[in-house]
Design an enzyme around this catalytic site. Structure first.
Site, PDB file in Angstrom:
ATOM      1  N   LYS A   1       0.881  -1.172   0.000  1.00 53.08           N
ATOM      2  CA  LYS A   1       0.000   0.000   0.000  1.00 53.08           C
ATOM      3  C   LYS A   1       0.912   1.214   0.000  1.00 53.08           C
ATOM      4  CE  LYS A   1      -3.964   2.135   2.267  1.00 53.08           C
ATOM      5  NZ  LYS A   1      -3.578   3.527   2.105  1.00 53.08           N
TER       6      LYS A   1
ATOM      7  N   LYS B   1      -7.391  -3.218   3.515  1.00 49.08           N
ATOM      8  CA  LYS B   1      -6.101  -2.587   3.803  1.00 49.08           C
ATOM      9  C   LYS B   1      -5.653  -2.945   5.216  1.00 49.08           C
ATOM     10  CE  LYS B   1      -8.471   1.789   4.627  1.00 49.08           C
ATOM     11  NZ  LYS B   1      -8.624   3.177   4.278  1.00 49.08           N
TER      12      LYS B   1
ATOM     13  N   PHE C   1      -1.853  -0.846 -10.286  1.00 49.15           N
ATOM     14  CA  PHE C   1      -2.457  -2.022  -9.670  1.00 49.15           C
ATOM     15  C   PHE C   1      -3.760  -2.491 -10.308  1.00 49.15           C
ATOM     16  CE2 PHE C   1      -3.243   1.642  -6.780  1.00 49.15           C
ATOM     17  CZ  PHE C   1      -4.623   1.750  -6.898  1.00 49.15           C
TER      18      PHE C   1
HETATM   19  P1  ATP Z   1      -6.425   5.870   3.169  1.00 51.10           P
HETATM   20  O1  ATP Z   1      -6.912   7.026   3.997  1.00 51.10           O
HETATM   21  O2  ATP Z   1      -6.032   4.659   3.948  1.00 51.10           O
HETATM   22  O3  ATP Z   1      -5.436   6.249   2.087  1.00 51.10           O
HETATM   23  P2  ATP Z   1      -8.682   5.904   1.355  1.00 51.10           P
HETATM   24  O4  ATP Z   1     -10.019   6.083   1.999  1.00 51.10           O
HETATM   25  O5  ATP Z   1      -8.095   7.058   0.643  1.00 51.10           O
HETATM   26  O6  ATP Z   1      -7.706   5.330   2.447  1.00 51.10           O
HETATM   27  P3  ATP Z   1      -8.944   3.157   0.620  1.00 51.10           P
HETATM   28  O7  ATP Z   1      -9.518   2.537  -0.585  1.00 51.10           O
HETATM   29  O8  ATP Z   1      -9.585   2.893   1.892  1.00 51.10           O
HETATM   30  O9  ATP Z   1      -8.775   4.707   0.314  1.00 51.10           O
HETATM   31  O10 ATP Z   1      -7.451   2.653   0.751  1.00 51.10           O
HETATM   32  C1  ATP Z   1      -6.753   2.345  -0.394  1.00 51.10           C
HETATM   33  C2  ATP Z   1      -5.960   3.548  -0.855  1.00 51.10           C
HETATM   34  O11 ATP Z   1      -4.602   3.218  -0.793  1.00 51.10           O
HETATM   35  C3  ATP Z   1      -6.256   3.868  -2.303  1.00 51.10           C
HETATM   36  O12 ATP Z   1      -7.212   4.901  -2.443  1.00 51.10           O
HETATM   37  C4  ATP Z   1      -4.909   4.231  -2.886  1.00 51.10           C
HETATM   38  O13 ATP Z   1      -4.710   5.622  -2.904  1.00 51.10           O
HETATM   39  C5  ATP Z   1      -3.895   3.659  -1.920  1.00 51.10           C
HETATM   40  N1  ATP Z   1      -3.121   2.531  -2.439  1.00 51.10           N
HETATM   41  C6  ATP Z   1      -1.786   2.400  -2.368  1.00 51.10           C
HETATM   42  N2  ATP Z   1      -1.374   1.248  -2.871  1.00 51.10           N
HETATM   43  C7  ATP Z   1      -2.468   0.596  -3.312  1.00 51.10           C
HETATM   44  C8  ATP Z   1      -2.669  -0.661  -3.930  1.00 51.10           C
HETATM   45  N3  ATP Z   1      -1.659  -1.490  -4.195  1.00 51.10           N
HETATM   46  N4  ATP Z   1      -3.954  -1.003  -4.235  1.00 51.10           N
HETATM   47  C9  ATP Z   1      -4.960  -0.199  -3.958  1.00 51.10           C
HETATM   48  N5  ATP Z   1      -4.828   1.005  -3.370  1.00 51.10           N
HETATM   49  C10 ATP Z   1      -3.596   1.406  -3.031  1.00 51.10           C
END
Ligand code: ATP
Length: 612
Positions: free
Chosen positions: A274, A447, A364
């Protein structure tokens, strides 16, 4: 009759604005929209939807905003009403709103002209009566104002606005002025608009999911409404992604136990780093590239380097792929945190910034390639396609990953990810149902982040819906905020806690100014609260909050009656961590997620208490 081309009068839209402003329930909000949409001919339904969203077009188009400042608006009101500038100012000060000032001056002018003697009084009525403004005219003029750029554009904008206000009724003038100021703020959510569209064009709210799916694939509610109105629900069902129009991103759930994570995704899974950067949805059509952020802003111009990579290394003619843009150290090539990317964004000269903070893209997903919609395909199929169309280089490549069903391997990979400067891992299901769930947060992606290990509870993102004044040193300023989680099922915000600690003096000093545009005189219709703060806000600003633990409380409405009758879920000892300007209110942690967190916490307590 709907569909037969009688132009829609703007007066109807203005009337609806007025009714929406006074409304206190979401059901009533929907009914007013239904009333309006029923009278709207199909050719302007997109414009009416944009008006309801308080914009001229979706933000991601990257088109200019109206660009008329307060002074310009006052000048236009003066030209349209023959009032003095000082009169406009006086009324604005008295009512705190330029829209009301414009409406009052228009009314006065109308009264004066009714009592007119001389030539006007002798003309037949039809000749003196003003033509009614249509939605199309108002929209076209506002678009012309926005698109006027360069030399002489300031005067042109004012002239166009003045002409519009001259033709407007007092009520229309009020809302045109507020729209131009960007202060319409009706708080009508997209979900409410979709409910109303479903009722009008499909006969029942039950069809909202069809509209929602289409909207998830093409994030332009005006465009979706128009397809629905002109071609019908069946055509809408067949909609595919379109290059240049962003797809609403799929989001991950969260968990902090490798065994549980693998169980949830159904065993064997792809585990990816991530990355701690900015999510990017990259669209390519021949030599044209678009880059959209997580919130679907058009960020293409901020990344000339990524544009070049995409042009060179995406081997398909048309493609939509997703990845994370990450800052890297220019010397060592090591990953740098998100803050570094923000530093790059703040720099004025992008070409200098690109050298100081170079970036790398870790891809990804692939959502669309050469006419084929991949969103309904499984993750392994999408990944195969991604590998096929990407020529990998150091700076444009596929995210680090392993495929495993073993918790120990997952844990080891998680630690490696952290060592390499990532935030943790995202674990993704690879079974037959693992499609791309556009616009949804679900259990197909989970995550697993570092912060969950250090605090008793994970931080959550909550929306401020009200404020309490402080005492003592904080007297006269806001001392605490009332925070709410989002309930997507009912499209409501339900309160979780009152947070007063964790703010720096600087945060407290800036808070009133920051929330000023969102202050409203009563509880917002989409807020569910038992507490009565001193000031209510329209749900808009999101903050990251952490606490000691989740507790049950009769004072809060989040998950009310879920765990136990008469109580909701709250946070004990909540503390502010930071603002999340990158999140909108609908991106806040959901009530359901909080409930899951609460249950996990209970399980942990039980496990610790049970002797092995
Ligand atoms: P966070 O505040 O944890 O970044 P979020 O609410 O923005 O979360 P989530 O979908 O919950 O978004 O968490 C996944 C986020 O992590 C994605 O929006 C992306 O920006 C990031 N990310 C980084 N690496 C990856 C990956 N390999 N696959 C998917 N998302 C990834």
């Amino acid at each position: 009759m709907r569909g037969v081309f009688k132009a829609l009068e703007f007066e109807l839209v203005a009337n609806t604005f007025e009714k929406l402003e006074a409304v206190t329930s979401r059901t009533q909000m929907t009914l007013y929209l239904v009333e309006l949409f029923k009278k709207t001919p199909a050719d302007v339904i997109d414009k009416v939807v944009y008006f309801m969203q308080g914009k001229l077009w979706p933000d991601w188009k990257g088109l200019p905003e109206l660009g008329v400042g307060e002074k310009g608006i006052i000048r236009a009101i003066v030209l349209a009403t023959h009032a003095r500038e000082s009169d406009v100012e006086k009324l604005r000060r008295k009512y705190g709103d330029l829209g009301t000032a414009a409406a009052m001056l228009k009314e006065e002018l109308e009264k004066k002209s009714k009592g007119a003697v001389g030539i006007l009084a002798f003309l037949p009525k039809a000749q003196t009566a003003k033509k009614k403004l249509t939605v199309q005219e108002v929209y076209d003029t506002l678009a012309k104002i926005a698109l006027a750029q360069g030399e002489g554009s300031r005067d042109l904008k004012i002239k166009l606005l003045a002409r519009l206000l001259t033709d407007a009724s007092p009520r229309e003038a009020k809302y045109i002025v507020r729209f131009v100021e960007g202060r319409l703020r009706l708080g009508v959510g997209d979900a409410t608009i979709m409910d109303a569209l479903a009722i009008v064009y499909a006969g029942s709210q039950a069809f909202r999911p069809v509209i929602e799916r289409a909207y998830n694939l093409r994030a332009d509610l005006g465009m979706i409404a128009k397809i629905l109105a002109t071609k019908g629900l069946e055509e809408l069902k067949k909609i595919k992604p379109q290059v240049g129009v962003p797809i609403r991103p799929m989001l991950a759930e969260r968990l902090s136990n490798p065994i549980e994570i693998l169980k949830q995704v159904g065993g064997k899974a792809i585990v990816e780093y991530k990355y701690d950067g900015e999510r990017a949805q990259i669209h390519k059509k021949d030599d044209q590239i678009w880059i959209f952020s997580r919130r679907l802003e058009n960020i293409t111009r901020q990344y000339p380097d990524v544009q070049e990579y995409a042009k060179k290394y995406i081997k398909a003619r048309e493609a939509i792929v997703e990845g994370e843009i990450v800052a890297v150290d220019p010397e060592t090539g090591e990953l740098r945190p998100f803050q570094e990317l923000m530093r790059r964004k703040r720099k004025h000269d992008i070409h200098i910034a690109m050298k100081e903070v170079p970036v790398r893209v870790y891809l990804f997903d692939a959502l669309y390639v050469d006419g084929e919609d991949l969103t309904q395909k499984t993750l392994p199929e999408r990944r195969r396609k991604l590998e096929e169309i990407i020529e990998q280089t150091e700076d444009f490549r596929i995210a680090e990953y392993i495929i495993t069903d073993k918790p120990e391997e997952l844990e080891a990979f998680f630690l490696k990810a952290i060592e390499d400067g990532a935030e943790g891992v995202v674990v993704k299901a690879i079974h037959g149902k693992a499609i791309y769930q556009a616009g949804a947060r679900g259990w197909l992606w989970i995550k697993y982040k570092r912060d969950y290990k250090s605090e008793m509870i994970e931080p959550v993102d909550l929306v401020a819906v009200g404020a309490f004044y402080g005492r003592g040193r904080r007297g006269g300023k806001y001392g605490a905020l009332l925070m709410a989680a989002y309930d997507p099922e009912t499209d409501m915000f339900r309160t979780v806690c009152k947070v007063g600690s964790g703010f720096t003096d600087e945060d407290l000093d800036k808070m009133m100014e920051m929330f000023k545009p969102y202050v409203i005189p009563h509880k917002h219709p989409r807020v569910d609260s038992k507490m009565k703060p001193d000031v209510w806000f329209q749900p808009a600003i999101v903050a990251e909050i952490i606490g000691a633990e989740l507790t049950l409380s009769p004072l809060h409405t989040c998950c009310y009656n879920w765990a136990k009758q008469g109580v909701g879920i709250s946070i004990r000892f909540p503390r502010f961590i930071r603002w999340r300007p990158d999140k909108g209110p609908q991106d806040a942690t959901t009530t359901k997620e909080l409930y899951e967190m609460y249950k996990r916490q209970l399980r942990k307590i039980v496990e610790q208490a049970t002797p092995a």
